[in-house]
Design a protein around this motif. Structure first.
Motif, PDB file in Angstrom:
ATOM      1  N   GLY A 170       0.937  -1.300  -0.062  1.00  0.00           N
ATOM      2  CA  GLY A 170       0.039  -0.013   0.026  1.00  0.00           C
ATOM      3  C   GLY A 170       1.009   1.110  -0.109  1.00  0.00           C
ATOM      4  O   GLY A 170       1.810   1.353   0.719  1.00  0.00           O
ATOM      5  N   VAL A 171       0.720   2.124  -1.050  1.00  0.00           N
ATOM      6  CA  VAL A 171       1.507   3.142  -1.133  1.00  0.00           C
ATOM      7  C   VAL A 171       0.942   4.567  -0.936  1.00  0.00           C
ATOM      8  O   VAL A 171      -0.072   4.530  -1.435  1.00  0.00           O
ATOM      9  CB  VAL A 171       2.527   3.107  -2.595  1.00  0.00           C
ATOM     10  N   ILE A 172       1.387   5.399  -0.439  1.00  0.00           N
ATOM     11  CA  ILE A 172       0.894   6.858   0.228  1.00  0.00           C
ATOM     12  C   ILE A 172       1.334   7.813  -0.591  1.00  0.00           C
ATOM     13  O   ILE A 172       2.524   7.701  -1.285  1.00  0.00           O
ATOM     14  CB  ILE A 172       1.154   6.980   1.521  1.00  0.00           C
ATOM     15  N   LYS A 173       0.649   8.891  -0.898  1.00  0.00           N
ATOM     16  CA  LYS A 173       1.019  10.221  -1.279  1.00  0.00           C
ATOM     17  C   LYS A 173       1.372  11.188   0.091  1.00  0.00           C
ATOM     18  O   LYS A 173       0.269  11.443   0.801  1.00  0.00           O
ATOM     19  CB  LYS A 173      -0.060  10.902  -2.223  1.00  0.00           C
ATOM     20  N   ASP A 186      -3.429  10.720  -0.235  1.00  0.00           N
ATOM     21  CA  ASP A 186      -3.821   9.624  -1.123  1.00  0.00           C
ATOM     22  C   ASP A 186      -3.264   8.479  -0.723  1.00  0.00           C
ATOM     23  O   ASP A 186      -1.958   8.734  -0.083  1.00  0.00           O
ATOM     24  CB  ASP A 186      -3.884  10.063  -2.619  1.00  0.00           C
ATOM     25  N   MET A 187      -3.820   7.340  -1.270  1.00  0.00           N
ATOM     26  CA  MET A 187      -3.157   5.965  -1.263  1.00  0.00           C
ATOM     27  C   MET A 187      -3.708   5.220  -2.026  1.00  0.00           C
ATOM     28  O   MET A 187      -4.827   5.121  -2.431  1.00  0.00           O
ATOM     29  CB  MET A 187      -3.455   5.444   0.322  1.00  0.00           C
ATOM     30  N   ALA A 188      -2.727   3.880  -2.561  1.00  0.00           N
ATOM     31  CA  ALA A 188      -3.130   2.993  -3.536  1.00  0.00           C
ATOM     32  C   ALA A 188      -2.660   1.740  -3.002  1.00  0.00           C
ATOM     33  O   ALA A 188      -1.418   1.627  -2.642  1.00  0.00           O
ATOM     34  CB  ALA A 188      -2.590   3.322  -4.740  1.00  0.00           C
ATOM     35  N   GLU A 189      -3.490   0.592  -3.150  1.00  0.00           N
ATOM     36  CA  GLU A 189      -2.811  -0.560  -2.828  1.00  0.00           C
ATOM     37  C   GLU A 189      -2.101  -1.400  -4.188  1.00  0.00           C
ATOM     38  O   GLU A 189      -2.630  -1.297  -5.118  1.00  0.00           O
ATOM     39  CB  GLU A 189      -4.144  -1.571  -2.441  1.00  0.00           C
ATOM     40  N   VAL A 223      -8.196  -4.780  -5.113  1.00  0.00           N
ATOM     41  CA  VAL A 223      -6.977  -5.453  -5.591  1.00  0.00           C
ATOM     42  C   VAL A 223      -7.244  -7.228  -5.183  1.00  0.00           C
ATOM     43  O   VAL A 223      -7.392  -7.414  -3.764  1.00  0.00           O
ATOM     44  CB  VAL A 223      -5.694  -5.249  -5.069  1.00  0.00           C
ATOM     45  N   GLY A 224      -7.109  -8.195  -6.137  1.00  0.00           N
ATOM     46  CA  GLY A 224      -7.311  -9.519  -5.812  1.00  0.00           C
ATOM     47  C   GLY A 224      -8.729  -9.944  -5.296  1.00  0.00           C
ATOM     48  O   GLY A 224      -8.707 -11.138  -4.844  1.00  0.00           O
ATOM     49  N   GLY A 225      -9.521  -8.930  -5.491  1.00  0.00           N
ATOM     50  CA  GLY A 225     -11.013  -9.391  -5.269  1.00  0.00           C
ATOM     51  C   GLY A 225     -11.360  -9.250  -3.705  1.00  0.00           C
ATOM     52  O   GLY A 225     -12.226  -9.644  -3.277  1.00  0.00           O
ATOM     53  N   GLU A 226     -10.275  -8.608  -3.028  1.00  0.00           N
ATOM     54  CA  GLU A 226     -10.335  -8.670  -1.618  1.00  0.00           C
ATOM     55  C   GLU A 226     -10.921  -7.441  -0.832  1.00  0.00           C
ATOM     56  O   GLU A 226     -10.627  -6.422  -1.751  1.00  0.00           O
ATOM     57  CB  GLU A 226      -9.020  -9.091  -0.979  1.00  0.00           C
ATOM     58  N   ILE A 227     -11.474  -7.311   0.262  1.00  0.00           N
ATOM     59  CA  ILE A 227     -11.823  -6.215   1.038  1.00  0.00           C
ATOM     60  C   ILE A 227     -10.348  -5.562   1.388  1.00  0.00           C
ATOM     61  O   ILE A 227      -9.819  -5.990   2.314  1.00  0.00           O
ATOM     62  CB  ILE A 227     -12.792  -6.222   2.005  1.00  0.00           C
ATOM     63  N   GLN A 228      -9.996  -4.575   0.763  1.00  0.00           N
ATOM     64  CA  GLN A 228      -8.667  -4.129   1.009  1.00  0.00           C
ATOM     65  C   GLN A 228      -8.747  -2.905   2.232  1.00  0.00           C
ATOM     66  O   GLN A 228      -9.447  -2.118   2.214  1.00  0.00           O
ATOM     67  CB  GLN A 228      -7.921  -3.419   0.025  1.00  0.00           C
ATOM     68  N   LEU A 229      -7.813  -3.154   3.294  1.00  0.00           N
ATOM     69  CA  LEU A 229      -7.746  -2.181   4.167  1.00  0.00           C
ATOM     70  C   LEU A 229      -7.128  -0.677   3.829  1.00  0.00           C
ATOM     71  O   LEU A 229      -7.795   0.313   4.060  1.00  0.00           O
ATOM     72  CB  LEU A 229      -6.717  -2.379   5.419  1.00  0.00           C
ATOM     73  N   THR A 230      -6.294  -0.757   2.587  1.00  0.00           N
ATOM     74  CA  THR A 230      -5.961   0.516   2.006  1.00  0.00           C
ATOM     75  C   THR A 230      -7.050   1.144   1.467  1.00  0.00           C
ATOM     76  O   THR A 230      -7.152   2.463   1.599  1.00  0.00           O
ATOM     77  CB  THR A 230      -5.134  -0.036   0.928  1.00  0.00           C
ATOM     78  N   ASP A 231      -8.133   0.416   0.773  1.00  0.00           N
ATOM     79  CA  ASP A 231      -9.224   1.109   0.198  1.00  0.00           C
ATOM     80  C   ASP A 231     -10.319   1.743   1.462  1.00  0.00           C
ATOM     81  O   ASP A 231     -10.675   2.793   1.221  1.00  0.00           O
ATOM     82  CB  ASP A 231     -10.046   0.328  -0.755  1.00  0.00           C
ATOM     83  N   ALA A 232     -10.380   1.058   2.527  1.00  0.00           N
ATOM     84  CA  ALA A 232     -10.931   1.615   3.645  1.00  0.00           C
ATOM     85  C   ALA A 232     -10.361   2.977   4.188  1.00  0.00           C
ATOM     86  O   ALA A 232     -11.001   3.963   4.242  1.00  0.00           O
ATOM     87  CB  ALA A 232     -11.392   0.779   4.629  1.00  0.00           C
ATOM     88  N   ILE A 233      -9.017   2.879   4.296  1.00  0.00           N
ATOM     89  CA  ILE A 233      -8.221   4.044   4.858  1.00  0.00           C
ATOM     90  C   ILE A 233      -8.495   5.197   3.841  1.00  0.00           C
ATOM     91  O   ILE A 233      -8.485   6.357   4.015  1.00  0.00           O
ATOM     92  CB  ILE A 233      -6.682   3.682   5.080  1.00  0.00           C
TER      93      ILE A 233
END
Ligand code: G1P
Length: 289
Positions: A170-173, A186-189, A223-233
């Motif tokens: 997970g990469v941040i801006k 911002d952030m992206a997984e 990503v990967g069809g999973e509920i990503q923590l990154t997307d919630a953050i």
């Protein structure tokens, strides 16, 4: 005050197969303790009092590791093996450890969601069992808690990662607001290297606030069809609630073969009992490489 921690440890550990077919990857040993023990010890050394481990079927050994083994303790006492006895006792005195089963493996965000009743209205630390940090100074989670006490938002533990590896995380801006302290804008997984927003990656250490649960509930599979923590953050970033700390310490990814071997070798070199002999052995071995 952050007094609770959540350790997600329900995954299959596919990067460590075939061992992880029967031994939970969190129970693979680094010198004399399983990986999960290092993470729990980091939490306790950071001032955490209650720990919830999110687990799944087939991982009973992880639960048993943290409960007292009275027969063994009595035997060690009777045979005057006090050093071994002390080590066992220290282990079961590591705060209060609770377990909950993740019923379906739908990703890290989904795993964290299982902690809602445990954390209630409190902020809490999250430490991923793969992300082991060695540090002679303040433990990584303590560094994040210190930042939380100043900023009262979500705090991500980040470090600089080179382009070759940046797509694993997970990469941040970041927007610098202090020494090693960022506001996250911002952030992206797992971005492609050409899409990275920076080289600062979240390395398995977080302080989350209860707002994360609504954000997880609103998060669709990523990503990967999973509920990503990154997307919630990311949803909390939109509300201006997220910061990052470039934490100090050497971090190992103990969840893959090479990272696990590096961690094993370096923890062995630091070990009081075998460190010196192991170093001599490595030097001799290295000459022939
Ligand atoms: C998870 C997170 C990722 C984070 C990483 C740290 O990924 O989804 O954002 O950077 O842990 O180790 P995983 O390694 O489970 O694919």
């Amino acid at each position: 005050m952050v007094k609770k921690a959540v350790i997600p440890a329900a995954g299959f550990g596919t990067r460590m197969l075939p061992a992880s077919k029967t031994v939970p990857k969190e129970m693979l040993t680094l010198v004399d303790r399983p990986a999960v023990s290092y993470v729990v010890e980091e939490a306790i050394a950071s001032g955490i009092e209650d720990i919830l481990i999110i687990t799944s079927r087939g991982k009973a050994a992880m639960e048993e590791y943290f409960v007292p083994h009275f027969e063994l303790e009595a035997k060690l006492a009777a045979s005057k093996k006090f050093d071994e006895l002390k080590k066992l006792k220290e282990l079961t005195e590591l705060g209060n450890i609770h377990f909950i089963y993740q019923k379906e493996q739908k990703g890290l965000g989904h795993a964290i969601r299982c902690a809602k009743a445990f954390t209630g209205d409190d902020p809490f630390a999250v430490i991923l069992a793969d992300d082991i940090v060695y540090n002679e100074g303040a433990p990584a989670t303590r560094q994040l808690i210190d930042a939380y006490e100043k900023l009262h938002g979500v705090i991500l533990g980040v470090q600089y990662i080179d382009d070759k590896n940046i797509s694993k995380y997970g990469v941040i801006k970041p927007e610098t607001i202090g020494d090693g302290l960022f506001r996250v804008t911002d952030m992206a997984e797992k971005p492609k290297v050409e899409d990275k927003m920076s080289n600062f990656a979240a390395l398995g250490h977080y302080i989350l606030t209860p707002e994360i649960y609504d954000a997880i509930d609103e998060t669709t599979p990523g990503v990967g069809g999973e509920i990503q923590l990154t997307d919630a953050i990311r949803k909390l970033i939109a509300k201006g609630l997220v910061y990052a700390v470039d934490f100090e310490g050497k971090r190992y990814d103990a969840g893959n073969r090479l990272g696990y071997m590096k961690a094993s070798v370096e923890f062995a070199l630091r070990n009081e009992e075998i460190g010196e002999d192991f170093k001599a052995y490595l030097k001799e071995l290295a000459q022939g490489l």
